[in-house]
Design a protein around this motif. Structure first.
Motif, PDB file in Angstrom:
ATOM      1  N   GLY A 229      43.772  22.594  43.639  1.00 45.01           N
ATOM      2  CA  GLY A 229      44.883  22.788  42.728  1.00 45.01           C
ATOM      3  C   GLY A 229      44.863  24.112  42.009  1.00 45.01           C
ATOM      4  N   ALA A 230      44.012  25.031  42.426  1.00 43.38           N
ATOM      5  CA  ALA A 230      43.901  26.362  41.841  1.00 43.38           C
ATOM      6  C   ALA A 230      43.276  27.272  42.888  1.00 43.38           C
ATOM      7  N   VAL A 231      43.370  28.577  42.659  1.00 44.53           N
ATOM      8  CA  VAL A 231      42.773  29.536  43.597  1.00 44.53           C
ATOM      9  C   VAL A 231      41.261  29.320  43.608  1.00 44.53           C
ATOM     10  N   PRO A 232      40.663  28.955  44.761  1.00 42.21           N
ATOM     11  CA  PRO A 232      39.238  28.602  44.805  1.00 42.21           C
ATOM     12  C   PRO A 232      38.297  29.797  44.900  1.00 42.21           C
ATOM     13  N   VAL A 233      38.811  31.018  44.765  1.00 43.49           N
ATOM     14  CA  VAL A 233      37.977  32.219  44.743  1.00 43.49           C
ATOM     15  C   VAL A 233      37.839  32.664  43.288  1.00 43.49           C
ATOM     16  N   ILE A 234      36.608  32.726  42.801  1.00 45.92           N
ATOM     17  CA  ILE A 234      36.342  33.038  41.400  1.00 45.92           C
ATOM     18  C   ILE A 234      35.766  34.452  41.298  1.00 45.92           C
ATOM     19  N   GLU A 235      36.335  35.240  40.410  1.00 43.84           N
ATOM     20  CA  GLU A 235      35.812  36.583  40.155  1.00 43.84           C
ATOM     21  C   GLU A 235      34.886  36.552  38.942  1.00 43.84           C
ATOM     22  N   TYR A 236      33.700  37.127  39.090  1.00 48.54           N
ATOM     23  CA  TYR A 236      32.740  37.271  37.999  1.00 48.54           C
ATOM     24  C   TYR A 236      32.628  38.747  37.661  1.00 48.54           C
ATOM     25  N   ARG A 237      32.521  39.049  36.363  1.00 48.00           N
ATOM     26  CA  ARG A 237      32.396  40.437  35.918  1.00 48.00           C
ATOM     27  C   ARG A 237      31.010  40.683  35.340  1.00 48.00           C
ATOM     28  N   ASN A 238      30.479  41.859  35.607  1.00 44.80           N
ATOM     29  CA  ASN A 238      29.194  42.253  35.047  1.00 44.80           C
ATOM     30  C   ASN A 238      29.345  42.732  33.608  1.00 44.80           C
ATOM     31  N   ASN A 239      30.479  43.324  33.310  1.00 37.64           N
ATOM     32  CA  ASN A 239      30.812  43.792  31.968  1.00 37.64           C
ATOM     33  C   ASN A 239      32.305  44.037  31.919  1.00 37.64           C
ATOM     34  N   GLU A 240      32.780  44.513  30.789  1.00 38.21           N
ATOM     35  CA  GLU A 240      34.223  44.716  30.643  1.00 38.21           C
ATOM     36  C   GLU A 240      34.750  45.762  31.620  1.00 38.21           C
ATOM     37  N   GLU A 241      33.959  46.791  31.893  1.00 41.37           N
ATOM     38  CA  GLU A 241      34.401  47.881  32.778  1.00 41.37           C
ATOM     39  C   GLU A 241      34.189  47.579  34.246  1.00 41.37           C
ATOM     40  N   ARG A 242      33.544  46.447  34.560  1.00 37.85           N
ATOM     41  CA  ARG A 242      33.202  46.070  35.938  1.00 37.85           C
ATOM     42  C   ARG A 242      32.352  47.169  36.591  1.00 37.85           C
ATOM     43  N   GLN A 243      31.332  47.620  35.906  1.00 33.89           N
ATOM     44  CA  GLN A 243      30.423  48.635  36.436  1.00 33.89           C
ATOM     45  C   GLN A 243      29.072  48.009  36.740  1.00 33.89           C
ATOM     46  N   GLY A 244      28.438  48.507  37.801  1.00 34.79           N
ATOM     47  CA  GLY A 244      27.121  48.029  38.177  1.00 34.79           C
ATOM     48  C   GLY A 244      26.058  48.524  37.207  1.00 34.79           C
ATOM     49  N   ASP A 245      24.880  47.933  37.301  1.00 35.43           N
ATOM     50  CA  ASP A 245      23.816  48.258  36.349  1.00 35.43           C
ATOM     51  C   ASP A 245      23.266  49.668  36.540  1.00 35.43           C
ATOM     52  N   PHE A 246      23.379  50.241  37.731  1.00 37.96           N
ATOM     53  CA  PHE A 246      22.866  51.601  37.951  1.00 37.96           C
ATOM     54  C   PHE A 246      23.983  52.588  38.279  1.00 37.96           C
TER      55      PHE A 246
END
Length: 499
Positions: A229-246
């Motif tokens: 009943g909803a889009v089954p693909v979930i987006e997760y964010r690392n931070n607000e800017e969606r930047q990697g740790d390095f």
């Protein structure tokens, strides 16, 4: 990274909109090179690998120290080294959801997901139903029938092959998701693409001939109902800017690798130094050349101004080492990941000193987990929908999600603080300071049971040593109890007569 479009441009969100899908695919292709670079840096394919000297006769050593992998692996271990815990709100039940997580091995899945977040800055997971062996049942007439059966599954999907499209409201509700998979022929050549569209109530898979983009002539190979009943693909964010740790450290990583490469190249140049003669010529046959390579050099002629020496490039190793340490310190400072091999990061420091050393890391993890929990709540909602369809009555609303960072701590300090606070702060609060404790009340109950067991053992030991004394004490205790009951009865009688 989600693509934002106007909801009204889609019409029916459960009908594939070819124009909107191709727009999302184009956005995905535009960011593909950037994501590939981040993946390459984690895997050790960094810019230093293509470094060459201007002098083609000089071979570059190309030393690569993979700080990108170190930062990601440490953050993944700190963040998901301990399993995430879920506690239902009072009066609600999530046992079927937790059972589904157990069957999926959700801890392993979370580790893989956090790795994508650390490398790419965001990650995706797909929740789906897998067809399994049918269940054998019998109808009212006793005849056997097979009922279709499914199991809940969750998989991490590559951000370079996935895109989620949301509306342009402040809530950014998912409208649909696209997953692209390249198809290969038996000879390894490209044979088109599988493009799957996940809509709130429908899943459609297309098979293209060559390009990723869809056309009206591409055939549909699957068209089914989406029970979530909803889009089954979930987006997760690392931070607000969606930047990697390095991601912001790539220039520092390149500078460190280049410096280390130059150091090794200078050492090699020192070993391969030129032999220079002054005031005479060195005529040598093959035997003499072999001797020279072994360092056997005949003394120069005793002539005025005659000399022989090695031509080498001098460099200050102390200054080079200082620069190397400075760059490495900047890498750890900006990434908030401590250097565990640093001599100053010793294992015998106090718990309070350890807190200050890990203060930046703990702040980073607190930010990361806030965004991580947003995706976990959506995951709980999707799983709840399916387990309730199967007959459960789970309610994950208000569920408490707790994550204990897998970082060093001084347990003795925690225990001492609990002991010092006993009698000042209720134990229900102080026991919550202990790591890996979800319910302080359970600890209190276990401590009470342990105290009762200790008293019983002490009584047994005393009975064996002096049984007469123990029986006397027990009889006195019983007599005291009887006297209290008698006195209570008398008082009750007096009150009754007075009434």
């Amino acid at each position: 990274m989600a693509v934002v479009i106007d909801r009204e441009l889609l019409g029916d969100i459960n009908e594939p909109n070819i124009e909107a899908i191709n727009y999302a695919i184009q956005e995905l292709q535009d960011r593909r090179n950037h994501l590939d670079k981040l993946s390459d840096y984690y895997n050790g394919k960094q810019e230093i690998g293509t470094h060459k000297f201007t002098n083609s006769n000089v071979q570059a050593s190309n030393i690569m120290v993979n700080h990108a992998k170190y930062i990601t692996d440490m953050n993944v271990g700190f963040m998901t080294g301990n399993p995430i815990k879920y506690t239902a709100e009072k009066g609600k039940d999530i046992n079927d959801i937790l059972e589904a997580f157990k069957n999926i091995d959700i801890h392993k899945h979370d580790i893989e997901l956090e790795k994508d977040l650390s490398v790419f800055g965001y990650g995706y997971e797909l929740v789906y139903l897998k067809q399994t062996d049918p269940v054998s049942t019998r109808d009212n007439n006793g005849r056997e029938k097979l009922t279709p059966n499914t199991e809940i599954r969750i998989e991490v999907v590559d951000p370079r092959a996935t895109v989620v499209v949301t509306d342009d409201t402040i809530e950014h509700e998912p409208l649909f998701a696209v997953f692209i998979q390249e198809k290969l022929a038996l000879n390894g050549q490209n044979d088109g693409y599988s493009v799957t569209i996940y809509m709130p109530n429908r899943v459609v898979e297309y098979r293209t001939k060559s390009s990723m983009n869809l056309s009206s002539t591409d055939r549909i190979v699957y068209d089914g109902e989406n029970l979530f009943g909803a889009v089954p693909v979930i987006e997760y964010r690392n931070n607000e800017e969606r930047q990697g740790d390095f991601e912001q450290l790539i220039s520092l990583i390149d500078a460190y690798n280049l410096l280390q490469t130059d150091r090794i190249s200078d050492k090699e140049a020192f070993v391969d130094a030129l032999l220079v003669t002054f005031g005479f010529e060195l005529a040598a046959d093959d035997e003499d050349l072999k001797a020279l390579k072994r360092g056997l050099i005949n003394a120069p002629p005793k002539e005025e101004g005659a000399d022989i020496e090695w031509l080498t490039k001098s460099f200050d190793e102390t200054q080079v080492n200082l620069l190397s340490q400075s760059i490495e310190n900047d890498i750890h400072k900006v990434s908030y990941v401590p250097n565990m091999n640093d001599e100053k990061f010793m294992g015998n420091v106090s718990g309070e000193a350890m807190k200050y050393k890990l203060f930046g890391l703990e702040n980073l993890l607190s930010i990361k987990q806030r965004y991580f929990f947003d995706g976990l709540r959506r995951r709980l909602q999707l799983i709840q929908t399916i387990v309730n369809i199967k007959g459960a009555n789970d309610d994950a609303s208000g569920c408490k999600i707790s994550l204990t960072p897998n970082i060093p701590f001084n347990l003795s300090d925690v225990v001492n603080n609990i002991k010092n606070a006993d009698g000042v702060i209720p134990r229900k609060y102080t026991y919550s300071w202990l790591p890996d404790v979800d319910s302080p009340q359970d600890v209190i109950d276990e401590m009470n049971e342990q105290d009762a067991e200790t008293i019983r053992k002490n009584q047994d030991a005393l009975r064996q040593q002096d049984p007469d004394r123990l029986e006397l004490e027990e009889s006195q205790d019983d007599s005291s109890e009887d006297n209290k009951e008698t006195q209570s009865d008398n008082n009750h009688s007096k009150r009754t007569r007075s009434i």
